[in-house]
Design a protein around this motif. Structure first.
Motif, PDB file in Angstrom:
ATOM      1  N   ASP B  26       0.832  -1.205   0.000  1.00 18.77           N
ATOM      2  CA  ASP B  26       0.000   0.000   0.000  1.00 18.77           C
ATOM      3  C   ASP B  26       0.865   1.254   0.000  1.00 18.77           C
ATOM      4  N   TYR B  27       1.954   1.210   0.728  1.00 18.36           N
ATOM      5  CA  TYR B  27       2.858   2.356   0.806  1.00 18.36           C
ATOM      6  C   TYR B  27       3.531   2.586  -0.547  1.00 18.36           C
ATOM      7  N   ARG B  28       3.928   1.471  -1.154  1.00 23.62           N
ATOM      8  CA  ARG B  28       4.571   1.577  -2.469  1.00 23.62           C
ATOM      9  C   ARG B  28       3.639   2.192  -3.483  1.00 23.62           C
ATOM     10  N   ALA B  29       2.362   1.788  -3.404  1.00 19.77           N
ATOM     11  CA  ALA B  29       1.379   2.333  -4.352  1.00 19.77           C
ATOM     12  C   ALA B  29       1.319   3.859  -4.226  1.00 19.77           C
ATOM     13  N   ILE B  30       1.378   4.344  -3.014  1.00 24.99           N
ATOM     14  CA  ILE B  30       1.332   5.798  -2.792  1.00 24.99           C
ATOM     15  C   ILE B  30       2.555   6.474  -3.407  1.00 24.99           C
ATOM     16  N   VAL B  31       3.699   5.874  -3.193  1.00 21.84           N
ATOM     17  CA  VAL B  31       4.929   6.444  -3.746  1.00 21.84           C
ATOM     18  C   VAL B  31       4.848   6.523  -5.264  1.00 21.84           C
ATOM     19  N   LYS B  32       4.383   5.440  -5.863  1.00 25.59           N
ATOM     20  CA  LYS B  32       4.287   5.411  -7.319  1.00 25.59           C
ATOM     21  C   LYS B  32       3.305   6.451  -7.834  1.00 25.59           C
ATOM     22  N   GLU B  33       2.128   6.502  -7.198  1.00 18.42           N
ATOM     23  CA  GLU B  33       1.084   7.386  -7.709  1.00 18.42           C
ATOM     24  C   GLU B  33       1.405   8.863  -7.508  1.00 18.42           C
ATOM     25  N   SER B  35       4.488   9.943  -7.595  1.00 18.20           N
ATOM     26  CA  SER B  35       5.797  10.166  -8.211  1.00 18.20           C
ATOM     27  C   SER B  35       6.754  10.839  -7.232  1.00 18.20           C
ATOM     28  N   SER B  36       6.592  10.490  -5.973  1.00 16.58           N
ATOM     29  CA  SER B  36       7.489  11.054  -4.970  1.00 16.58           C
ATOM     30  C   SER B  36       8.472   9.980  -4.523  1.00 16.58           C
ATOM     31  N   GLU B  37       8.994  10.139  -3.345  1.00 15.76           N
ATOM     32  CA  GLU B  37      10.042   9.225  -2.888  1.00 15.76           C
ATOM     33  C   GLU B  37       9.947   9.113  -1.367  1.00 15.76           C
ATOM     34  N   ILE B  38      10.227   7.925  -0.840  1.00 19.33           N
ATOM     35  CA  ILE B  38      10.199   7.744   0.606  1.00 19.33           C
ATOM     36  C   ILE B  38      11.432   8.385   1.239  1.00 19.33           C
ATOM     37  N   VAL B  39      11.214   9.097   2.331  1.00 19.79           N
ATOM     38  CA  VAL B  39      12.314   9.678   3.088  1.00 19.79           C
ATOM     39  C   VAL B  39      12.216   9.197   4.533  1.00 19.79           C
ATOM     40  N   CYS B  40      13.318   8.726   5.094  1.00 17.78           N
ATOM     41  CA  CYS B  40      13.315   8.250   6.475  1.00 17.78           C
ATOM     42  C   CYS B  40      14.338   8.980   7.327  1.00 17.78           C
ATOM     43  N   TYR B  41      14.031   9.067   8.617  1.00 15.99           N
ATOM     44  CA  TYR B  41      14.924   9.703   9.581  1.00 15.99           C
ATOM     45  C   TYR B  41      14.618   9.160  10.968  1.00 15.99           C
ATOM     46  N   ARG B  42      15.562   9.344  11.892  1.00 13.77           N
ATOM     47  CA  ARG B  42      15.316   8.879  13.256  1.00 13.77           C
ATOM     48  C   ARG B  42      14.298   9.779  13.920  1.00 13.77           C
ATOM     49  N   SER B  43      13.293   9.154  14.531  1.00 14.70           N
ATOM     50  CA  SER B  43      12.310   9.951  15.268  1.00 14.70           C
ATOM     51  C   SER B  43      13.013  10.758  16.347  1.00 14.70           C
ATOM     52  N   LEU B  44      12.559  11.999  16.530  1.00 14.63           N
ATOM     53  CA  LEU B  44      13.182  12.856  17.541  1.00 14.63           C
ATOM     54  C   LEU B  44      12.694  12.523  18.936  1.00 14.63           C
TER      55      LEU B  44
END
Lengths: 155, 155
Positions: B26-33, B35-44
């Motif tokens: 489901d997450y991948r579908a959102i990224v594709k639709e 045309s963005s990109e997943i960004v990750c970081y350590r929670s503060l």
DNA sequence: TTATTGCTTATGGTATAACATGGGATTTTT
DNA sequence: AAAAATCCCATGTTATACCATAAGCAATAA
């Protein structure tokens, strides 16, 4: 084209061994006309499944972004609880959605389920549980009716 | 084409020796639709990994440019931390992203990870830690139920 | 009213595609 | 050269798409 989209009525449908249930046709019509998608989650307060259009949750997400600041603890907790539990449930060509074990267990549903309209939302109950709940609600409302009347009469 | 893009549900996936995890479909579908990109970081604030679409961070950056007093100095510092830590994580043809040791260590993740939807964002937890966290949140939110109603969850 | 016809909906069963995941090969980095 | 990242293929599992039948409902004709 219709102006309002309300989940109404009470419909009982069978749940098969895979957890598939027919979404009532009226509900399906709403999903199609709004080009949205059904989202379900465990009710926070009752032993039932709650559902709504994805649009409603999207609005909720937007509201929360605006009303609570970006890094607040409260926003963190709420979004985890609500969106962590919610799941999109698309229906197949015959109009069925698939309910996960987690949802079924929470509502105590095994072989049949009752869809209960709530306007913007709806609920899915185990038939016996719903019967009891409806009785409870009716009794509750009857008790309050006099005060409702009074409130309307002396303006 | 879908109108809304919300990260939802709670999905547990395996992490292999190389640090690879399947991003929920489901997450991948959102990224594709989008045309963005997943960004990750350590929670503060929590021992978990936080992720979102690059679009959201872009909106955050834009908000900061436009409003002088909207963010306090403290929040300004926090955004610096986020942008300094954030990293784009593309997924391969089988839908897996690679989590760095830095991220894994911060979340205490070894062999499996839980994706928790948060609407516009999501989090990745060590399964045991998430179980405890969910319990905490449920207790917390039920205490504050009035504000939950205000947020629009319960009519 | 009763029967007939056709349409929409519900439901059971099966085939197919999608997904998560392990392993290995190839490429890039250092 | 060693280590790490990326890509590609193979497999068991599961969800989804599809087909077929049955059941309800409404409109129409007898």
């Amino acid at each position: 084209m219709r102006k309002t989209f309300l989940f109404m009525d009470t419909i009982i449908n069978k749940v098969d061994a895979k957890g598939r249930v027919s979404l009532p046709s009226d509900y399906r019509a709403i999903v199609k006309e709004t080009s949205s998608e059904i989202v379900c989650y465990r009710s926070l307060t009752s032993p039932c499944i709650e559902g709504c259009l994805e649009d409603l949750l999207d609005k909720l997400a937007a509201d929360m972004e605006n009303s609570l600041d970006f890094f607040s603890q409260e926003q963190d907790d709420l979004t985890n609880l609500i969106f962590g539990d919610a799941k999109r449930l698309p229906f197949d060509s015959t109009g069925r959605i698939m309910l996960s074990d987690k949802l079924l267990q929470h509502a105590g549903i095994t072989d049949s389920a009752v869809f209960v309209g709530k306007g913007r939302k709806f609920q899915i109950w185990n038939p016996e549980n719903w019967q009891a709940e409806e009785k409870r609600i009716r009794a509750e409302v009857l008790k309050k009716r006099p005060s409702l009347k009074t409130a309307g009469e002396d303006k």
